[in-house]
Scaffold this motif. Structure first.
Motif, PDB file in Angstrom:
ATOM      1  N   PRO A  63       0.705  -1.116  -0.076  1.00 54.98           N
ATOM      2  CA  PRO A  63      -0.019  -0.075  -0.124  1.00 54.98           C
ATOM      3  C   PRO A  63       0.911   1.196   0.045  1.00 54.98           C
ATOM      4  O   PRO A  63       1.901   1.300   0.670  1.00 54.98           O
ATOM      5  N   VAL A  64       0.499   2.300  -0.706  1.00 57.43           N
ATOM      6  CA  VAL A  64       0.991   3.595  -0.794  1.00 57.43           C
ATOM      7  C   VAL A  64       1.392   4.263   0.300  1.00 57.43           C
ATOM      8  O   VAL A  64       2.283   4.718   0.786  1.00 57.43           O
ATOM      9  N   ARG A  65       0.331   4.182   1.216  1.00 63.16           N
ATOM     10  CA  ARG A  65       0.284   4.991   2.475  1.00 63.16           C
ATOM     11  C   ARG A  65       1.476   4.166   3.328  1.00 63.16           C
ATOM     12  O   ARG A  65       2.307   4.819   4.283  1.00 63.16           O
ATOM     13  N   GLU A  66       1.510   2.920   3.599  1.00 68.15           N
ATOM     14  CA  GLU A  66       2.624   2.343   4.445  1.00 68.15           C
ATOM     15  C   GLU A  66       3.899   2.565   3.799  1.00 68.15           C
ATOM     16  O   GLU A  66       4.970   2.708   4.467  1.00 68.15           O
ATOM     17  N   LEU A  67       3.897   2.550   2.474  1.00 71.80           N
ATOM     18  CA  LEU A  67       5.332   2.830   1.926  1.00 71.80           C
ATOM     19  C   LEU A  67       5.748   4.318   2.088  1.00 71.80           C
ATOM     20  O   LEU A  67       6.771   4.744   2.683  1.00 71.80           O
ATOM     21  N   VAL A  68       4.841   5.432   2.032  1.00 70.33           N
ATOM     22  CA  VAL A  68       5.197   6.719   2.254  1.00 70.33           C
ATOM     23  C   VAL A  68       5.690   6.785   3.891  1.00 70.33           C
ATOM     24  O   VAL A  68       6.584   7.482   4.274  1.00 70.33           O
ATOM     25  N   THR A  69       4.688   6.282   4.709  1.00 62.55           N
ATOM     26  CA  THR A  69       5.044   6.216   6.122  1.00 62.55           C
ATOM     27  C   THR A  69       6.521   5.695   6.598  1.00 62.55           C
ATOM     28  O   THR A  69       7.243   6.232   7.187  1.00 62.55           O
ATOM     29  N   THR A  70       6.530   4.726   5.809  1.00 56.79           N
ATOM     30  CA  THR A  70       7.906   4.079   6.225  1.00 56.79           C
ATOM     31  C   THR A  70       9.264   4.738   5.725  1.00 56.79           C
ATOM     32  O   THR A  70      10.110   5.017   6.299  1.00 56.79           O
ATOM     33  N   ALA A  71       8.901   5.506   4.311  1.00 60.70           N
ATOM     34  CA  ALA A  71      10.047   6.040   3.769  1.00 60.70           C
ATOM     35  C   ALA A  71      10.603   7.470   4.520  1.00 60.70           C
ATOM     36  O   ALA A  71      11.620   8.050   4.770  1.00 60.70           O
ATOM     37  N   LEU A  72       9.255   8.026   5.374  1.00 61.38           N
ATOM     38  CA  LEU A  72       9.373   9.293   5.644  1.00 61.38           C
ATOM     39  C   LEU A  72       9.409   9.328   7.164  1.00 61.38           C
ATOM     40  O   LEU A  72       9.265  10.060   8.163  1.00 61.38           O
ATOM     41  N   ALA A  73       9.915   7.990   7.715  1.00 62.33           N
ATOM     42  CA  ALA A  73       9.938   7.569   9.271  1.00 62.33           C
ATOM     43  C   ALA A  73      10.974   8.714  10.028  1.00 62.33           C
ATOM     44  O   ALA A  73      11.992   9.079   9.431  1.00 62.33           O
ATOM     45  N   SER A  74      10.654   9.052  11.230  1.00 58.81           N
ATOM     46  CA  SER A  74      11.469  10.102  11.985  1.00 58.81           C
ATOM     47  C   SER A  74      11.393   9.503  13.324  1.00 58.81           C
ATOM     48  O   SER A  74      10.229   9.155  13.848  1.00 58.81           O
ATOM     49  N   ASP A  75      12.514   9.653  14.112  1.00 60.74           N
ATOM     50  CA  ASP A  75      12.423   9.553  15.330  1.00 60.74           C
ATOM     51  C   ASP A  75      11.990  10.558  16.267  1.00 60.74           C
ATOM     52  O   ASP A  75      11.666  10.492  17.692  1.00 60.74           O
ATOM     53  N   SER A  76      11.488  11.604  15.573  1.00 61.69           N
ATOM     54  CA  SER A  76      11.245  12.817  16.304  1.00 61.69           C
ATOM     55  C   SER A  76       9.663  13.021  16.335  1.00 61.69           C
ATOM     56  O   SER A  76       9.115  13.024  14.962  1.00 61.69           O
ATOM     57  N   PRO A  77       8.869  12.941  17.282  1.00 66.52           N
ATOM     58  CA  PRO A  77       7.226  13.151  17.071  1.00 66.52           C
ATOM     59  C   PRO A  77       6.972  14.292  16.643  1.00 66.52           C
ATOM     60  O   PRO A  77       6.066  14.490  15.647  1.00 66.52           O
ATOM     61  N   SER A  78       7.565  15.447  17.014  1.00 65.38           N
ATOM     62  CA  SER A  78       7.269  16.666  16.306  1.00 65.38           C
ATOM     63  C   SER A  78       7.919  16.934  14.957  1.00 65.38           C
ATOM     64  O   SER A  78       6.847  17.594  14.145  1.00 65.38           O
TER      65      SER A  78
END
Length: 438
Positions: free
Chosen positions: A309-324
């Motif tokens: 799914p594109v949403r899972e892909l984008v979320t994984t590619a743009l992962a960040s350790d910072s909540p903000s």
């Protein structure tokens, strides 16, 4: 009087020494980079060779043996294959255990009552078994009894053949597609005296469908050792055969994907090293890209390298350790799934846009934001369009030269996801339009 020429040479000596020292330092850094790249190349090559050896062992039916290589993606793939093989072995062991129980039950009943010793107690036993049971008398091969599990497996009544020659009415084929001859069935072989004959074949059921079955047989002898009957246990192994085929296909697909991933790693290393000014810069940029590649590969492994799914892909590619930082990235789009090879390259391209936004763009400012939206771009549903938009960052100016991230996106990744990237440097922030094959 001092010699003027000698004084001039003496003054030039410190500058010459400084220049030589700088040259030696530069050569040292270059050699270190080359050494690091060569070590990484050898490590990945050795890991790929070990993965191929593991695949050969599994294909030959040998138990998996794996020593961690240090290449995370390859080790994850090997661990997945090993777990899959272990599940198949457990299913095989359970099948063997069930067959043993049936053979013991049939054998005891035959010894107690000869060919007519199929008493009520034995009837209750075989009807309670989760595998099909068939009993035939010797020497004719006439079918005497069968149980309810076999009827359910065949999706119809049992064919009570009069002799072994009549077994030709049973329709079954070997894995090669060749029909099973009457004398090849374990029941006929057990009647001929063969101990524990076995057969795996595809059997045509009464409703016309086909299914894989495993048959194991045993002769039943009297006190004088004469064969008076034979019994077989039939097990439905459709699910098992499907799992084995899935493992084979997954093994082939994983080999293909590993080779693609290793080629991408080599390309990333070469491009990053080409623009790095020192080893620390190379290490940080290279490590950041490899970590993203690892996250994307893990996502694709969970999806069995099929569609993502594109949403899972984008979320994984743009992962960040910072909540903000995560809260400053907005996502929206249709429910679309991508092929694995497209998903991997597109995810890496999005990561390059994220890295640029964090260093120079909207996410480098406190109030900056990024919006990512995607949709199907054509009426035939074959093209994906992803819009990247930055706002609230520092003033934007076109770069004076093409950076490594832009070069990687436009010269490497676009070929892999079968599309293009259009980047514009507008006053309120960077905008990018990515198109890819679905």
């Amino acid at each position: 009087m001092s010699d003027p020429g000698f004084a001039s040479a003496a003054q030039a000596t410190p500058a010459w020494i400084a220049g030589a020292g700088a040259l030696v330092a530069a050569l040292g850094v270059t050699l270190l980079l080359l050494l690091q790249r060569e070590m990484a190349r050898r490590q990945t090559a050795a890991a790929t060779h070990s993965l191929a050896a593991l695949a050969h062992r599994l294909k030959a039916g040998a138990p998996p043996e794996w020593t961690p290589t240090g290449v995370e993606d390859v080790d994850d793939i090997a661990r997945t294959l090993g777990e899959f093989d272990e599940r198949l072995r457990r299913k095989r062991a359970l099948l063997t255990q069930l067959n043993e129980e049936v053979i013991r039950s049939g054998g005891d009943g035959g010894r107690r009552g000869g060919s007519n010793g199929f008493n009520n107690q034995l009837r209750a036993i075989i009807d309670a078994l989760p595998v099909g049971v068939l009993l035939a008398e010797a020497p004719s091969g006439r079918i005497l009894e069968g149980n309810k599990a076999l009827e359910r497996m065949l999706r119809g009544p049992i064919i009570y053949s009069e002799n072994t020659e009549s077994y030709r009415h049973w329709i079954a084929v070997h894995e090669s597609g060749e029909p099973v001859a009457p004398q090849e069935y374990p029941l006929a072989r057990a009647l001929a005296g063969e101990e524990r004959p076995t057969l795996e074949c595809r059997q045509q059921r009464s409703d016309g469908s086909w299914g894989w079955i495993n048959i194991v047989g045993s002769p039943i002898r009297n006190d004088r050792g004469e064969t008076i009957a034979a019994i077989i246990a039939v097990t439905d192994i459709d699910e098992l055969k499907s799992a084995e085929e899935h493992r084979r296909m997954m093994n082939m697909e994983l080999h293909h994907r590993v080779n693609n991933s290793l080629a991408m790693i080599q390309g990333i290393a070469n491009i990053t090293a080409r623009t790095a000014t020192d080893f620390a810069g190379f290490r940080n940029s290279f490590s950041d890209r490899i970590q993203c590649l690892s996250r994307l590969s893990t996502l694709l492994v969970k999806r069995s390298w099929t569609e993502t799914p594109v949403r899972e892909l984008v979320t994984t590619a743009l992962a960040s350790d910072s909540p903000s930082m995560r809260d400053r990235i907005s996502l929206s789009g249709d429910d679309i799934e991508l092929r694995s090879e497209v998903a991997l390259a597109l995810g890496m391209a999005l990561h390059e846009l994220l890295s640029n936004a964090e260093r120079h763009g909207a996410l480098s400012a406190e109030d900056g934001r990024v919006t990512v939206a995607w949709r199907v771009a054509d009426s035939e549903g074959r093209r994906l369009q992803v819009e990247w938009k930055e706002q609230g960052g520092p003033p934007v100016e076109p770069p004076s030269r093409t950076g490594v991230g832009q070069y990687l996106m436009k010269s490497v990744l676009t070929r892999q996801f079968g599309g293009d990237i259009d980047i514009s440097y507008e006053t309120d922030g960077v905008r990018a339009t990515l198109t890819a094959e679905i």
